[in-house]
Design a protein around this motif. Structure first.
Motif, mmCIF file in Angstrom:
data_model
loop_
_atom_site.group_PDB
_atom_site.id
_atom_site.type_symbol
_atom_site.label_atom_id
_atom_site.label_comp_id
_atom_site.label_asym_id
_atom_site.label_seq_id
_atom_site.Cartn_x
_atom_site.Cartn_y
_atom_site.Cartn_z
ATOM 1 N N ASN A 99 -7.269 7.912 6.546
ATOM 2 C CA ASN A 99 -7.330 7.644 4.897
ATOM 3 C C ASN A 99 -5.907 8.111 4.377
ATOM 4 O OD1 ASN A 99 -9.475 5.746 4.881
ATOM 5 N ND2 ASN A 99 -10.814 7.935 3.846
ATOM 6 N N ALA A 100 -5.181 9.006 4.660
ATOM 7 C CA ALA A 100 -3.730 9.422 4.396
ATOM 8 C C ALA A 100 -2.824 8.717 4.693
ATOM 9 C CB ALA A 100 -3.640 11.155 5.171
ATOM 10 N N ILE A 101 -3.168 7.716 6.201
ATOM 11 C CA ILE A 101 -2.163 6.707 6.656
ATOM 12 C C ILE A 101 -2.970 5.835 6.054
ATOM 13 C CG2 ILE A 101 -1.055 5.545 8.527
ATOM 14 C CD1 ILE A 101 -2.290 7.558 10.116
ATOM 15 N N ARG A 102 -3.364 5.318 4.816
ATOM 16 C CA ARG A 102 -4.534 4.514 4.290
ATOM 17 C C ARG A 102 -3.307 3.816 3.318
ATOM 18 N NH1 ARG A 102 -9.789 3.031 3.793
ATOM 19 N NH2 ARG A 102 -9.606 1.390 3.612
ATOM 20 N N THR A 103 -3.502 5.561 2.342
ATOM 21 C CA THR A 103 -2.435 5.631 1.218
ATOM 22 C C THR A 103 -1.423 5.733 1.040
ATOM 23 O OG1 THR A 103 -5.225 7.298 0.762
ATOM 24 C CG2 THR A 103 -3.145 7.602 -0.714
ATOM 25 N N ASN A 104 -1.150 6.380 2.170
ATOM 26 C CA ASN A 104 0.685 5.902 1.938
ATOM 27 C C ASN A 104 1.414 5.157 2.498
ATOM 28 O OD1 ASN A 104 1.496 8.290 1.977
ATOM 29 N ND2 ASN A 104 1.646 9.034 4.100
ATOM 30 N N LEU A 105 0.401 4.136 2.757
ATOM 31 C CA LEU A 105 1.376 2.410 3.560
ATOM 32 C C LEU A 105 0.473 1.310 1.831
ATOM 33 C CD1 LEU A 105 -0.503 2.614 7.447
ATOM 34 C CD2 LEU A 105 1.856 2.339 6.039
ATOM 35 N N ALA A 106 -0.818 2.004 1.357
ATOM 36 C CA ALA A 106 -0.880 1.171 0.642
ATOM 37 C C ALA A 106 -0.310 1.259 -0.723
ATOM 38 C CB ALA A 106 -2.340 1.250 0.189
ATOM 39 N N SER A 107 0.739 2.540 -1.069
ATOM 40 C CA SER A 107 1.858 3.002 -1.878
ATOM 41 C C SER A 107 3.067 1.859 -1.264
ATOM 42 C CB SER A 107 1.737 4.452 -1.958
ATOM 43 O OG SER A 107 2.562 4.535 -2.579
ATOM 44 N N ALA A 108 3.391 1.906 -0.213
ATOM 45 C CA ALA A 108 4.793 1.655 -0.009
ATOM 46 C C ALA A 108 4.357 0.059 0.099
ATOM 47 C CB ALA A 108 5.016 2.124 1.683
ATOM 48 N N LEU A 109 3.340 -0.722 0.668
ATOM 49 C CA LEU A 109 3.305 -2.258 0.271
ATOM 50 C C LEU A 109 3.057 -2.961 -1.406
ATOM 51 C CD1 LEU A 109 0.775 -2.549 3.233
ATOM 52 C CD2 LEU A 109 3.259 -2.903 3.078
ATOM 53 N N GLY A 110 2.609 -1.675 -1.810
ATOM 54 C CA GLY A 110 2.151 -1.591 -3.239
ATOM 55 C C GLY A 110 0.467 -2.622 -3.177
ATOM 56 N N VAL A 111 -0.089 -2.074 -2.051
ATOM 57 C CA VAL A 111 -1.852 -2.789 -1.751
ATOM 58 C C VAL A 111 -2.361 -2.187 -2.525
ATOM 59 C CG1 VAL A 111 -0.569 -4.984 -0.811
ATOM 60 C CG2 VAL A 111 -1.840 -2.886 0.465
ATOM 61 N N ASP A 112 -3.924 -3.008 -3.065
ATOM 62 C CA ASP A 112 -4.994 -1.501 -2.805
ATOM 63 C C ASP A 112 -5.142 -0.680 -1.342
ATOM 64 O OD1 ASP A 112 -7.390 -0.895 -4.717
ATOM 65 O OD2 ASP A 112 -8.313 -1.309 -2.425
ATOM 66 N N ILE A 113 -5.453 0.291 -0.785
ATOM 67 C CA ILE A 113 -5.886 0.816 -0.264
ATOM 68 C C ILE A 113 -7.458 0.108 0.854
ATOM 69 C CG2 ILE A 113 -7.947 2.096 -1.212
ATOM 70 C CD1 ILE A 113 -7.028 4.332 0.923
ATOM 71 N N ASN A 114 -7.882 -1.024 0.013
ATOM 72 C CA ASN A 114 -8.593 -2.104 0.604
ATOM 73 C C ASN A 114 -8.361 -2.493 1.399
ATOM 74 O OD1 ASN A 114 -10.936 -0.015 0.132
ATOM 75 N ND2 ASN A 114 -10.977 -0.754 -1.936
ATOM 76 N N ALA A 115 -6.849 -2.535 1.416
ATOM 77 C CA ALA A 115 -6.297 -3.993 1.936
ATOM 78 C C ALA A 115 -5.693 -3.642 3.536
ATOM 79 C CB ALA A 115 -5.035 -4.870 0.666
#
Ligand code: MG
Length: 161
Positions: free
Chosen positions: A114-130
């Motif tokens: 979930n920490a990785i997903r949070t970082n990636l979602a932020s960098a990608l500009g998408v929701d964590i569920n994506a």
């Protein structure tokens, strides 16, 4: 005519060396090894960057950030991913979702997912569920099984902004 949805795939691998943490998706996971590379060796970010650039035919990580360029030494891969996302935006594309598989014997990915997903979602500009990230061992086979390093496969979907 250009279709409105594209899919890209990215692959990366890095060798393990001496160290105490493995950096994946901008998260330092405690381990008895570290990833070795010219940049910060964050293979998750590298695979996603290539998936996005491939989907949009905007190049690849090697052409954008050549490892012969001293500027790229130790480079922050979350920032590299951000640069790719910006390139996509300028070309009229946005990321829709990414799906990532990390193949390694160590470290365990689940606790940091979930920490990785949070970082990636932020960098990608998408929701964590994506964003999804999963770990798979290689069932002790081959170079991954011997713990020489890890590999990452990423798939990204992009749409016209
Ligand atoms: Mg790499």
């Amino acid at each position: 005519m250009t279709s409105a949805t594209r899919i890209g795939i990215g692959y990366d691998s890095h060798r393990f060396g001496p160290g105490s943490c493995v950096l994946l998706g901008g998260v330092s996971i405690p381990a008895e090894v570290s990833l070795v590379g010219h940049s910060d060796a964050d293979a998750v970010c590298h695979a996603i960057t290539d998936a996005l650039l491939g989907a949009t035919a905007l190049g690849d990580i090697g052409s954008l950030f050549p490892d012969t360029d001293p500027m790229n030494k130790g480079r922050d891969s979350i920032a590299m991913l951000g640069t790719a996302v910006q390139l996509l935006r300028e070309a009229g594309w946005i990321a829709l979702n990414v799906d990532v598989t990390v193949v390694c014997e160590v470290p365990k990915i689940g606790p940091s997912r979930n920490a990785i997903r949070t970082n990636l979602a932020s960098a990608l500009g998408v929701d964590i569920n994506a964003v999804w990230v999963k770990g798979k061992t290689n069932e002790t086979m081959g170079w991954i099984g011997r713990g020489e390093g890890l590999a990452v496969i990423a798939v990204a979907t992009v749409v016209r902004a």
